[in-house]
Design a protein around this motif. Structure first.
Motif, PDB file in Angstrom:
ATOM      1  N   MET A 115       0.845  -1.184   0.000  1.00 53.37           N
ATOM      2  CA  MET A 115       0.000   0.000   0.000  1.00 53.37           C
ATOM      3  C   MET A 115       0.883   1.238   0.000  1.00 53.37           C
ATOM      4  O   MET A 115       1.765   1.391   0.843  1.00 53.37           O
ATOM      5  N   LEU A 116       0.658   2.125  -0.953  1.00 51.83           N
ATOM      6  CA  LEU A 116       1.404   3.374  -1.023  1.00 51.83           C
ATOM      7  C   LEU A 116       0.492   4.551  -0.725  1.00 51.83           C
ATOM      8  O   LEU A 116      -0.686   4.541  -1.090  1.00 51.83           O
ATOM      9  N   THR A 117       1.040   5.579  -0.090  1.00 58.56           N
ATOM     10  CA  THR A 117       0.291   6.804   0.126  1.00 58.56           C
ATOM     11  C   THR A 117       0.352   7.659  -1.134  1.00 58.56           C
ATOM     12  O   THR A 117       1.140   7.405  -2.054  1.00 58.56           O
ATOM     13  N   ALA A 118      -0.448   8.714  -1.146  1.00 59.89           N
ATOM     14  CA  ALA A 118      -0.470   9.605  -2.302  1.00 59.89           C
ATOM     15  C   ALA A 118       0.899  10.232  -2.551  1.00 59.89           C
ATOM     16  O   ALA A 118       1.351  10.343  -3.698  1.00 59.89           O
ATOM     17  N   LYS A 119       1.561  10.659  -1.494  1.00 57.75           N
ATOM     18  CA  LYS A 119       2.867  11.294  -1.653  1.00 57.75           C
ATOM     19  C   LYS A 119       3.911  10.308  -2.171  1.00 57.75           C
ATOM     20  O   LYS A 119       4.792  10.662  -2.951  1.00 57.75           O
ATOM     21  N   GLN A 120       3.822   9.040  -1.733  1.00 59.45           N
ATOM     22  CA  GLN A 120       4.745   8.029  -2.238  1.00 59.45           C
ATOM     23  C   GLN A 120       4.526   7.797  -3.727  1.00 59.45           C
ATOM     24  O   GLN A 120       5.478   7.675  -4.497  1.00 59.45           O
ATOM     25  N   HIS A 121       3.249   7.729  -4.151  1.00 61.41           N
ATOM     26  CA  HIS A 121       2.938   7.632  -5.580  1.00 61.41           C
ATOM     27  C   HIS A 121       3.501   8.827  -6.337  1.00 61.41           C
ATOM     28  O   HIS A 121       4.120   8.685  -7.396  1.00 61.41           O
ATOM     29  N   GLU A 122       3.277  10.016  -5.794  1.00 63.18           N
ATOM     30  CA  GLU A 122       3.715  11.238  -6.456  1.00 63.18           C
ATOM     31  C   GLU A 122       5.234  11.263  -6.608  1.00 63.18           C
ATOM     32  O   GLU A 122       5.760  11.662  -7.652  1.00 63.18           O
ATOM     33  N   LEU A 123       5.935  10.812  -5.569  1.00 63.00           N
ATOM     34  CA  LEU A 123       7.400  10.829  -5.619  1.00 63.00           C
ATOM     35  C   LEU A 123       7.930   9.846  -6.654  1.00 63.00           C
ATOM     36  O   LEU A 123       8.834  10.192  -7.434  1.00 63.00           O
ATOM     37  N   ILE A 124       7.403   8.632  -6.682  1.00 60.90           N
ATOM     38  CA  ILE A 124       7.936   7.647  -7.624  1.00 60.90           C
ATOM     39  C   ILE A 124       7.652   8.078  -9.057  1.00 60.90           C
ATOM     40  O   ILE A 124       8.472   7.857  -9.964  1.00 60.90           O
ATOM     41  N   GLN A 125       6.548   8.763  -9.290  1.00 53.00           N
ATOM     42  CA  GLN A 125       6.257   9.290 -10.619  1.00 53.00           C
ATOM     43  C   GLN A 125       7.263  10.375 -11.003  1.00 53.00           C
ATOM     44  O   GLN A 125       7.742  10.431 -12.138  1.00 53.00           O
ATOM     45  N   PHE A 126       7.567  11.255 -10.033  1.00 58.90           N
ATOM     46  CA  PHE A 126       8.503  12.347 -10.311  1.00 58.90           C
ATOM     47  C   PHE A 126       9.893  11.805 -10.616  1.00 58.90           C
ATOM     48  O   PHE A 126      10.562  12.247 -11.562  1.00 58.90           O
ATOM     49  N   ILE A 127      10.340  10.829  -9.828  1.00 61.04           N
ATOM     50  CA  ILE A 127      11.660  10.230 -10.075  1.00 61.04           C
ATOM     51  C   ILE A 127      11.693   9.582 -11.450  1.00 61.04           C
ATOM     52  O   ILE A 127      12.656   9.743 -12.212  1.00 61.04           O
ATOM     53  N   GLN A 128      10.636   8.833 -11.790  1.00 60.67           N
ATOM     54  CA  GLN A 128      10.590   8.158 -13.078  1.00 60.67           C
ATOM     55  C   GLN A 128      10.641   9.160 -14.230  1.00 60.67           C
ATOM     56  O   GLN A 128      11.366   8.964 -15.213  1.00 60.67           O
ATOM     57  N   SER A 129       9.881  10.251 -14.113  1.00 62.11           N
ATOM     58  CA  SER A 129       9.857  11.236 -15.204  1.00 62.11           C
ATOM     59  C   SER A 129      11.219  11.896 -15.375  1.00 62.11           C
ATOM     60  O   SER A 129      11.661  12.133 -16.503  1.00 62.11           O
ATOM     61  N   ARG A 130      11.913  12.172 -14.275  1.00 55.90           N
ATOM     62  CA  ARG A 130      13.231  12.801 -14.381  1.00 55.90           C
ATOM     63  C   ARG A 130      14.262  11.840 -14.961  1.00 55.90           C
ATOM     64  O   ARG A 130      15.137  12.244 -15.728  1.00 55.90           O
ATOM     65  N   GLU A 184      13.602   9.477 -17.087  1.00 53.48           N
ATOM     66  CA  GLU A 184      13.312   9.380 -18.520  1.00 53.48           C
ATOM     67  C   GLU A 184      13.777  10.615 -19.273  1.00 53.48           C
ATOM     68  O   GLU A 184      14.245  10.527 -20.415  1.00 53.48           O
ATOM     69  N   GLU A 185      13.663  11.793 -18.638  1.00 52.45           N
ATOM     70  CA  GLU A 185      14.018  13.043 -19.306  1.00 52.45           C
ATOM     71  C   GLU A 185      15.527  13.281 -19.362  1.00 52.45           C
ATOM     72  O   GLU A 185      16.063  13.716 -20.379  1.00 52.45           O
ATOM     73  N   THR A 186      16.224  13.007 -18.248  1.00 54.24           N
ATOM     74  CA  THR A 186      17.635  13.395 -18.132  1.00 54.24           C
ATOM     75  C   THR A 186      18.580  12.232 -17.890  1.00 54.24           C
ATOM     76  O   THR A 186      19.785  12.376 -18.064  1.00 54.24           O
ATOM     77  N   GLY A 187      18.051  11.091 -17.445  1.00 51.66           N
ATOM     78  CA  GLY A 187      18.907   9.969 -17.089  1.00 51.66           C
ATOM     79  C   GLY A 187      19.550  10.122 -15.727  1.00 51.66           C
ATOM     80  O   GLY A 187      20.357   9.287 -15.315  1.00 51.66           O
ATOM     81  N   ILE A 188      19.199  11.186 -14.984  1.00 50.98           N
ATOM     82  CA  ILE A 188      19.779  11.471 -13.674  1.00 50.98           C
ATOM     83  C   ILE A 188      18.659  11.604 -12.651  1.00 50.98           C
ATOM     84  O   ILE A 188      17.638  12.244 -12.916  1.00 50.98           O
ATOM     85  N   SER A 189      18.866  11.023 -11.479  1.00 53.20           N
ATOM     86  CA  SER A 189      17.869  11.142 -10.422  1.00 53.20           C
ATOM     87  C   SER A 189      17.760  12.596  -9.968  1.00 53.20           C
ATOM     88  O   SER A 189      18.760  13.318  -9.943  1.00 53.20           O
ATOM     89  N   PRO A 190      16.565  13.045  -9.586  1.00 50.67           N
ATOM     90  CA  PRO A 190      16.442  14.402  -9.050  1.00 50.67           C
ATOM     91  C   PRO A 190      17.120  14.517  -7.698  1.00 50.67           C
ATOM     92  O   PRO A 190      17.284  13.526  -6.983  1.00 50.67           O
ATOM     93  N   SER A 191      17.531  15.731  -7.344  1.00 52.93           N
ATOM     94  CA  SER A 191      18.132  15.971  -6.036  1.00 52.93           C
ATOM     95  C   SER A 191      17.043  15.982  -4.967  1.00 52.93           C
ATOM     96  O   SER A 191      15.846  16.101  -5.269  1.00 52.93           O
ATOM     97  N   PHE A 192      17.468  15.891  -3.692  1.00 53.59           N
ATOM     98  CA  PHE A 192      16.496  15.942  -2.612  1.00 53.59           C
ATOM     99  C   PHE A 192      15.783  17.303  -2.595  1.00 53.59           C
ATOM    100  O   PHE A 192      14.604  17.381  -2.282  1.00 53.59           O
ATOM    101  N   GLU A 193      16.494  18.362  -2.932  1.00 55.94           N
ATOM    102  CA  GLU A 193      15.879  19.683  -2.976  1.00 55.94           C
ATOM    103  C   GLU A 193      14.808  19.732  -4.064  1.00 55.94           C
ATOM    104  O   GLU A 193      13.718  20.283  -3.851  1.00 55.94           O
TER     105      GLU A 193
END
Length: 228
Positions: free
Chosen positions: A1-16, A18-27
């Protein structure tokens, strides 16, 4: 079970990725999820690691790998974001082993010694630190040199874990930059218009400077010690 924020974060990491090949920073993750501090990002990443959705790659900064995705992410549809972050959203049910205690890599800026300003040591290497030792905020580490703080339990060779800040209250242990050239770890004390940097060793005298000579660069948040 994932929370909404966990879903949102994994989507953001995946999109970055795919776009850049680099994980987003914590900031970047903090800003994207509208969180108040990076400690919230650490908790979300730890939860995703424990559930087997992502993995942090060792010895690489900003290196996250997505191992698997919730069903709605894998099919390219965005989940409905619940009003309450605690409300769980359905995900694929796969049993995964629990991860070990979370470890965060923070910058290690060298030894805190006379004649070595913090800025000159930026970005040398990193130090893995248990997340439980760190509170909110941005942190860095320094290797302690000398015995001027032994009565505070801080010994030569210890690693001081420092929360980056430019303000502190009297009685707090701070990293102080003196005259833009010498970094020291001492108790902070104000005396009129002067700044006193007090050691924790009766063999040393307090150091007194004008307020213009001293710049606070962080407050002691914790210690790591090696045993040989």
């Amino acid at each position: 079970m994932l929370t909404a924020k966990q879903h949102e974060l994994i989507q953001f990491i995946q999109s970055r990725l795919e776009e850049t090949g680099i994980s987003p920073s914590f900031e970047e993750m903090k800003d994207a999820l509208d969180l108040k501090s990076k400690s919230g990002v650490h908790r979300l990443i730890s939860a995703l690691e424990e559930r087997g959705f992502i993995r942090r790659l060792p010895n690489r900064a900003r290196a996250l790998e997505i191992i698997r995705q919730p069903d709605d992410v894998a099919t390219g549809t965005r989940p409905r974001i619940a009003a309450n972050d605690a409300a769980p959203l359905a995900s694929s049910t796969v049993t995964v082993p629990q991860a070990a205690n979370d470890v965060i890599n923070i910058p290690l800026h060298g030894r805190i010694a006379a004649g070595a300003p913090i800025e000159a040591l930026e970005g040398q290497t990193s130090l893995p630190v248990p997340a439980a030792l760190l509170g909110p905020g941005e942190h860095y580490a320094l290797e302690v040199s000398g015995d001027s703080m032994i009565e505070a339990g801080i010994f030569d060779g210890d690693f001081a874990l420092v929360r980056r800040t430019d303000t502190a209250r009297d009685g707090e242990i701070v990293v102080a930059l003196v005259n833009d050239e010498e970094a020291t770890l001492k108790y902070l004390r104000r005396d009129g218009g002067m700044i006193c940097l007090d050691p924790a060793n009766a063999a040393y005298e307090p150091q007194t400077y004008s307020s213009a000579q001293v710049q606070v660069q962080g407050k002691l948040a914790g210690l790591l010690r090696r045993y040989h």
